[in-house]
Design a protein around this motif. Structure first.
Motif, short mmCIF file in Angstrom:
data_model
loop_
_atom_site.label_atom_id
_atom_site.label_comp_id
_atom_site.label_asym_id
_atom_site.label_seq_id
_atom_site.Cartn_x
_atom_site.Cartn_y
_atom_site.Cartn_z
N SER A 210 -7.68 3.18 -1.10
CA SER A 210 -8.32 3.94 -2.18
C SER A 210 -7.28 4.34 -3.22
O SER A 210 -7.55 4.29 -4.44
CB SER A 210 -8.99 5.20 -1.62
N ILE A 211 -6.11 4.73 -2.76
CA ILE A 211 -5.04 5.11 -3.68
C ILE A 211 -4.59 3.91 -4.52
O ILE A 211 -4.45 3.99 -5.73
CB ILE A 211 -3.84 5.69 -2.89
N MET A 212 -4.41 2.77 -3.85
CA MET A 212 -3.97 1.57 -4.55
C MET A 212 -5.00 1.12 -5.58
O MET A 212 -4.64 0.67 -6.68
CB MET A 212 -3.73 0.44 -3.54
N ASP A 213 -6.26 1.31 -5.27
CA ASP A 213 -7.32 0.89 -6.18
C ASP A 213 -7.25 1.66 -7.49
O ASP A 213 -7.67 1.16 -8.55
CB ASP A 213 -8.68 1.14 -5.51
N VAL A 214 -6.70 2.89 -7.45
CA VAL A 214 -6.55 3.69 -8.66
C VAL A 214 -5.22 3.42 -9.34
O VAL A 214 -5.14 3.28 -10.56
CB VAL A 214 -6.68 5.19 -8.31
N MET A 215 -4.16 3.33 -8.55
CA MET A 215 -2.82 3.21 -9.12
C MET A 215 -2.60 1.93 -9.92
O MET A 215 -1.73 1.85 -10.77
CB MET A 215 -1.76 3.30 -8.00
N LYS A 216 -3.39 0.91 -9.67
CA LYS A 216 -3.19 -0.36 -10.37
C LYS A 216 -3.72 -0.34 -11.81
O LYS A 216 -3.47 -1.25 -12.58
CB LYS A 216 -3.87 -1.48 -9.60
N HIS A 217 -4.43 0.73 -12.18
CA HIS A 217 -5.03 0.79 -13.52
C HIS A 217 -4.07 1.42 -14.52
O HIS A 217 -3.40 2.42 -14.21
CB HIS A 217 -6.35 1.57 -13.48
N PRO A 218 -4.02 0.90 -15.72
CA PRO A 218 -3.07 1.41 -16.73
C PRO A 218 -3.42 2.81 -17.22
O PRO A 218 -2.59 3.47 -17.84
CB PRO A 218 -3.17 0.38 -17.86
N TRP A 219 -4.64 3.30 -16.98
CA TRP A 219 -5.00 4.63 -17.46
C TRP A 219 -4.53 5.75 -16.53
O TRP A 219 -4.63 6.93 -16.86
CB TRP A 219 -6.51 4.77 -17.68
N MET A 220 -4.00 5.40 -15.32
CA MET A 220 -3.61 6.44 -14.36
C MET A 220 -2.19 6.92 -14.61
O MET A 220 -1.24 6.16 -14.51
CB MET A 220 -3.73 5.90 -12.93
N ARG B 196 4.60 6.00 -15.93
CA ARG B 196 5.56 5.67 -14.88
C ARG B 196 4.85 4.91 -13.76
O ARG B 196 5.38 3.96 -13.20
CB ARG B 196 6.20 6.94 -14.33
N ALA B 197 3.61 5.34 -13.46
CA ALA B 197 2.85 4.66 -12.41
C ALA B 197 2.64 3.20 -12.74
O ALA B 197 2.83 2.31 -11.90
CB ALA B 197 1.50 5.36 -12.21
N GLN B 198 2.27 2.92 -14.01
CA GLN B 198 2.02 1.54 -14.39
C GLN B 198 3.31 0.71 -14.41
O GLN B 198 3.32 -0.44 -13.98
CB GLN B 198 1.35 1.51 -15.77
N LEU B 199 4.38 1.31 -14.89
CA LEU B 199 5.66 0.59 -14.91
C LEU B 199 6.10 0.22 -13.50
O LEU B 199 6.51 -0.91 -13.23
CB LEU B 199 6.73 1.45 -15.59
N LEU B 200 5.99 1.19 -12.58
CA LEU B 200 6.38 0.91 -11.20
C LEU B 200 5.45 -0.11 -10.56
O LEU B 200 5.87 -1.00 -9.84
CB LEU B 200 6.36 2.21 -10.39
N PHE B 201 4.15 0.04 -10.86
CA PHE B 201 3.20 -0.88 -10.25
C PHE B 201 3.43 -2.31 -10.73
O PHE B 201 3.39 -3.25 -9.94
CB PHE B 201 1.77 -0.44 -10.57
N LEU C 21 0.83 -1.20 0.00
CA LEU C 21 0.00 0.00 0.00
C LEU C 21 0.87 1.26 0.00
O LEU C 21 0.54 2.26 -0.63
CB LEU C 21 -0.93 0.00 1.22
N LEU C 22 1.98 1.21 0.71
CA LEU C 22 2.89 2.35 0.75
C LEU C 22 3.59 2.55 -0.59
O LEU C 22 3.90 3.67 -0.98
CB LEU C 22 3.92 2.16 1.87
N GLU C 23 3.82 1.44 -1.32
CA GLU C 23 4.36 1.57 -2.68
C GLU C 23 3.37 2.31 -3.56
O GLU C 23 3.74 3.14 -4.40
CB GLU C 23 4.68 0.19 -3.27
N GLY C 24 2.09 2.02 -3.38
CA GLY C 24 1.05 2.73 -4.13
C GLY C 24 1.05 4.21 -3.79
O GLY C 24 0.88 5.07 -4.66
#
Length: 600
Positions: A471-481, A582-587, A428-431
């Motif tokens: 809530s943050i993780m739920d968004v960060m996992k999507h490729p559109w973010m 970058r978000a998707q690559l890191l995730f 979660l902290l990574e997110g």
């Protein structure tokens, strides 16, 4: 070398003609011997260090070694060079100075040139020899007051026409700084900058007797390569708690009323000048740039700085009519700051605070760190809106330097403690790190106030526990973010993509946490890129001000993006970007093995 061999030549050393023939090494040995045997009341530890530094110089002249030796042996004998060891700066041969042809600045008594001494870049103030007596106080002040915010003196030279003061070469002065790099400084940075100036003048005021600068202005505040201010030009400076001049001294904009009235004055005169300078630092320009327009409004609509009668009117207005730099509601300064300015500008010098009060008295409303703190609170409150815990966290943990980038390793520990997070929340902290656009490896980009405020606006208000992080993780996992990219970067990434391709990013607009950037296609016009703002209501719901969707409310960003009505109205086909964010690559790197990778 045995000191006895030097002793034999001591009498000879008193003769200047024979001094140049002496061995510097022999004389050094004798000076060190006398220095070690000198009583503490004659030579203190600080002076001893100064002497050792000077005599170990490769460039010290035998004459100077002789002078030091005579002073050590006869500290109370005027003929031995005075009663104070190393009272003046090192005197050098003027021929050793290399100076530029033209000056780059002018002081109260002379011109200032770029120069070089012993292959060291420096500034050289050239003063006519006939004015040597007038600058002795300046030389003494610069040499004796060792302070980080006072310009020091490296050496003095003299020839048959001039006296030369050799000083460290600074990068610029405050006047130029305010018109250049200083424009980017925030109010907090300006407060920190000005505190250095206060400390330098306060040091002078606390000497015995007090030293008054009397020529405080932007041109006389120099900056080094790190933008640390140094107080310079002591040509008008005097000693004493109470001084009376037969004429006015200083520049009109920063001159205290009591000096204008030719009344006795003291340290409070500098406090007045500092008040005007503080106004200039905080507003970003000198009073002289707006004083003519101000005088037209308050004194005479035909006022001109070129008219001597008008200038006399301005002089009298400052002296007796409380004419001061303008303060308006548009400046939006904290009350504590405007109160400090008004007190520093008091016509009666007895009503002005001392610099010791401003810098050291924590019980006073005028305590400068409190005023700086008002700016800190105002900044954080303006950035982190509608998030009480978020504001409380940032002020508690980063109040001292709220605008400074915080390394992730430092941030995350404080975050976990404040929001009461337990072990097992690493993913979660990574997110959170991705949302903050920070590098969780502790080496790269850290966390900024702007970044934290952006996440607070998008996902806040923060709450203790893991709810906000989920809530943050739920968004960060999507490729559109795509988190923090701006409009131009969004357009660049979408160009050449198929119609319906889109991404979601943070928005910089107030109360607009997100924006959708999408490739559209219109018959007859071809492809284009549209941007749709996703608003956050007062109740924390999300909405789009788009036809057929204005009355819809969504509980989260994911609900917005998964809603069939939104897809159909905006004609969104899918992210399908050629480049991953970058978000998707890191995730993908951190979480794909833990079942968090999402898809459209």
């Amino acid at each position: 070398m045995a000191s006895e061999s030097v002793e034999l030549r001591y009498e000879e050393a008193k003769n200047p003609k024979s001094v140049t023939e002496l061995s510097v090494e022999l004389f050094r040995d004798l000076v060190k011997k006398e220095l070690n045997e000198a009583p503490r009341e004659v030579v203190g530890s600080k002076v001893k260090k100064q002497i050792l530094k000077e005599i170990n110089s490769d460039h010290i002249a035998p004459v100077r070694l002789c002078q030091i030796l005579l002073q050590l042996r006869n500290p109370n004998d005027p003929d031995a060079g005075g009663t104070v060891i190393n009272e003046g700066p090192p005197e050098i041969d003027a021929e050793r100075l290399i100076m530029a042809k033209n000056p780059f600045a002018k002081g109260a008594f002379g011109k200032v040139f770029h120069g070089s001494l012993y292959d060291t870049t420096c500034a050289v103030k050239q003063i006519p020899l006939k004015e040597e007596k007038d600058v002795m106080a300046e030389i003494r002040i610069m040499h004796q007051n060792h302070h980080p915010n006072i310009l020091g003196l490296m050496a003095v030279a003299k020839d048959d026409r001039h006296v030369y003061l050799v000083m460290p070469l600074m990068s610029t002065n405050l006047k130029s700084f305010l018109r250049g790099k200083g424009k980017t400084y925030s109010p907090i940075q300006r407060c920190d900058f000005f505190s250095h100036i206060l400390k330098g003048i306060n040091w002078l005021h606390n000497q015995n007797p007090a030293i008054l600068h009397l020529d405080i202005k932007a041109e006389n505040i120099l900056l080094d390569e790190h933008n640390i201010p140094k107080i310079a030009d002591f040509g008008l400076s005097v000693y004493g708690e109470t001084v009376l001049h037969k004429t006015t001294v200083g520049n009109m904009a920063h001159m205290a009323p009591e000096i204008m009235k030719v009344h006795p004055f003291g340290p409070a005169a500098d406090v007045y000048g500092l008040g005007v300078l503080l106004w200039e630092v905080m507003i970003g320009y000198e009073w002289e740039l707006v004083v003519e327009q101000q005088a037209k409004q308050q004194l005479d609509r035909n006022f001109s700085l070129k008219d001597s009668a008008h200038m006399k009117c301005l002089f009298n207005a400052i002296k007796t009519r409380n004419f001061r730099p303008p303060m308006s509601q548009s400046q939006n300064w904290p009350r504590s700051f405007t109160y400090l300015l008004q007190r520093m500008w008091e016509e009666d010098p007895n009503l002005r605070p001392s610099l010791s009060t401003i810098l050291e008295d924590e019980s006073s409303k005028l305590y400068f760190p409190y005023i700086r703190d008002d700016y800190v609170v105002r900044l954080v409150n303006s950035k982190i809106e509608n998030d009480e815990l978020g504001r409380e966290f940032w002020l508690k943990e980063f109040r001292e330097n709220p605008e400074k980038e915080v390394p992730w390793n430092s941030f995350v520990g404080r975050f976990c403690k404040f929001f009461q997070l337990k072990a097992g929340t690493e993913l979660l902290l990574e997110g959170l790190a991705i949302a903050l656009n920070a590098e969780s490896d502790g080496v790269g980009r850290g966390v900024t106030l702007d970044g934290f405020a952006c996440v607070s606006k998008a996902f806040g208000p923060f709450e203790r526990g893991t709810g906000t992080l989920e809530s943050i993780m739920d968004v960060m996992k999507h490729p559109w973010m795509w988190t923090t990219i701006d409009v131009n970067s969004a357009v660049q990434n979408l160009q050449g993509q198929d119609a319906g391709t889109f991404l979601v990013r943070y928005s910089t607009q107030p109360s607009v946490p997100f924006a959708i950037s999408a490739v559209t296609e219109t018959p007859g016009k071809g492809k284009g890129i549209e941007h749709y703002r996703i608003f956050k209501t007062s109740k924390g719901n999300f909405a789009l001000k788009v036809a057929d969707l204005e009355n819809r409310r969504f509980g989260s960003l994911v609900e917005v993006m998964e809603d069939l009505g939104v897809k159909d109205t905006l004609k969104l086909a899918g992210p399908n970007l050629k480049n991953l964010s970058r978000a998707q690559l890191l995730f993908m790197e951190k979480a794909e093995n833990l079942g968090y990778v999402g898809s459209w």
